[in-house]
Design an enzyme around this catalytic site. Structure first.
Site, PDB file in Angstrom:
ATOM      1  N   ASP A 174      40.420  57.221  46.876  1.00 37.49           N
ATOM      2  CA  ASP A 174      40.042  57.394  45.473  1.00 37.49           C
ATOM      3  C   ASP A 174      41.293  57.104  44.660  1.00 37.49           C
ATOM      4  OD1 ASP A 174      39.463  58.247  42.901  1.00 37.49           O
ATOM      5  OD2 ASP A 174      38.368  60.026  43.548  1.00 37.49           O
ATOM      6  N   ASN A 209      40.962  46.364  43.881  1.00 36.45           N
ATOM      7  CA  ASN A 209      39.632  45.923  43.457  1.00 36.45           C
ATOM      8  C   ASN A 209      38.838  47.013  42.740  1.00 36.45           C
ATOM      9  OD1 ASN A 209      37.395  43.983  43.491  1.00 36.45           O
ATOM     10  ND2 ASN A 209      36.443  45.410  44.915  1.00 36.45           N
ATOM     11  N   TYR A 260      37.019  47.986  28.634  1.00 35.47           N
ATOM     12  CA  TYR A 260      37.198  47.093  29.773  1.00 35.47           C
ATOM     13  C   TYR A 260      38.118  45.904  29.469  1.00 35.47           C
ATOM     14  CZ  TYR A 260      35.955  44.334  33.899  1.00 35.47           C
ATOM     15  OH  TYR A 260      35.995  43.601  35.061  1.00 35.47           O
ATOM     16  N   LYS A 288      41.867  45.191  31.313  1.00 33.46           N
ATOM     17  CA  LYS A 288      42.176  44.015  32.121  1.00 33.46           C
ATOM     18  C   LYS A 288      43.355  43.233  31.541  1.00 33.46           C
ATOM     19  CE  LYS A 288      39.238  44.634  35.386  1.00 33.46           C
ATOM     20  NZ  LYS A 288      39.714  44.995  36.734  1.00 33.46           N
ATOM     21  N   THR A 343      26.751  41.736  41.250  1.00 37.12           N
ATOM     22  CA  THR A 343      27.046  42.946  42.020  1.00 37.12           C
ATOM     23  C   THR A 343      26.482  44.171  41.305  1.00 37.12           C
ATOM     24  OG1 THR A 343      29.149  43.419  40.900  1.00 37.12           O
ATOM     25  CG2 THR A 343      29.239  41.936  42.812  1.00 37.12           C
TER      26      THR A 343
END
Length: 226
Positions: free
Chosen positions: A33, A60, A140, A144, A175
């Protein structure tokens, strides 16, 4: 390669490793984690005991939102933003730092940070880019962009070592992460990470490389703009 699958959930991680072993891969599950210091430390100790070194680290783990609610930009939840940064930014630093001693023991280690084209300031500010059609959000994309800078800084710090550090852009991949709305297969989405994980000694370090999203749908692979 022996692939170590880091997962929070032991059942799902074990199932994933088993499924890969039934195919072609030499895969093992390791509980991890990225937001839990004890879990990270335990994973690093286990890898050290089992293998003595780490050749490749692929960061990832990621989250776009924790609340799963898309609010207007002016109503961005700071709690949600902190949670995303805890995984996408702080988690990468924590895991990388914990495993760096094992990476230094490898003859030519590679670090791959799975980023996204949405973190490209150049692309986001280009009215002709496909991202111009995507609604604005803070959590997000900014996480990034931060991850890309982290990549550059680690590459800069490790420039006199055999270790190469790069960001991978998988593209909009089908996904669970995006409720299977992506147009690229999981195998296609993995290609940039595999490429960067297996760079030769004269390969680049400190770049963002992966799938180029174009309005004509042709796409392709290349260095991404920051």
């Amino acid at each position: 390669m022996t692939v170590l699958i880091g997962a929070r959930d032991e059942k799902r991680g074990t199932e994933a490793a088993t499924e890969l072993r039934e195919g072609w891969a030499d895969a093992r599950f390791v509980q991890l984690d990225v937001t839990d210091a004890a879990s990270i430390r335990q994973a690093a100790d286990w890898i050290a005991t089992e293998y003595g070194r780490l050749d490749v680290l692929v960061n990832n783990a990621g989250s776009s939102t924790v609340s799963r609610q898309r609010l207007p930009l002016g109503e961005t939840s700071l709690e949600d933003m902190r949670a995303v940064y805890e995984i996408n930014v702080l988690g990468v630093v924590a895991v990388t730092n914990a495993l760096l001693p094992l990476l230094r023991l490898a003859p030519a280690a590679r670090i791959v940070n799975v980023s996204s084209e949405v973190g490209s300031i150049t692309a986001q500010s280009d009215p002709a880019h496909p991202l111009a059609r995507v609604p604005a959000s803070v959590q997000y994309p900014s996480s990034k962009a931060a991850l890309n800078m982290i990549t550059v800084m680690y590459a800069k710090d490790l420039k006199d070592t055999p270790i190469k550090v790069n960001s991978a852009n998988p593209g909009f991949t089908d996904t669970d992460f995006n409720d299977h709305r992506g147009f690229r297969t999981a195998a296609e989405g993995a290609e940039p990470s595999v490429y960067l994980a297996t760079l030769p000694d004269d390969g680049p370090s400190g770049i963002h490389w992966g799938y180029i999203w174009t309005t004509d749908g042709q796409g392709g692979y290349d260095v991404m703009p920051w």
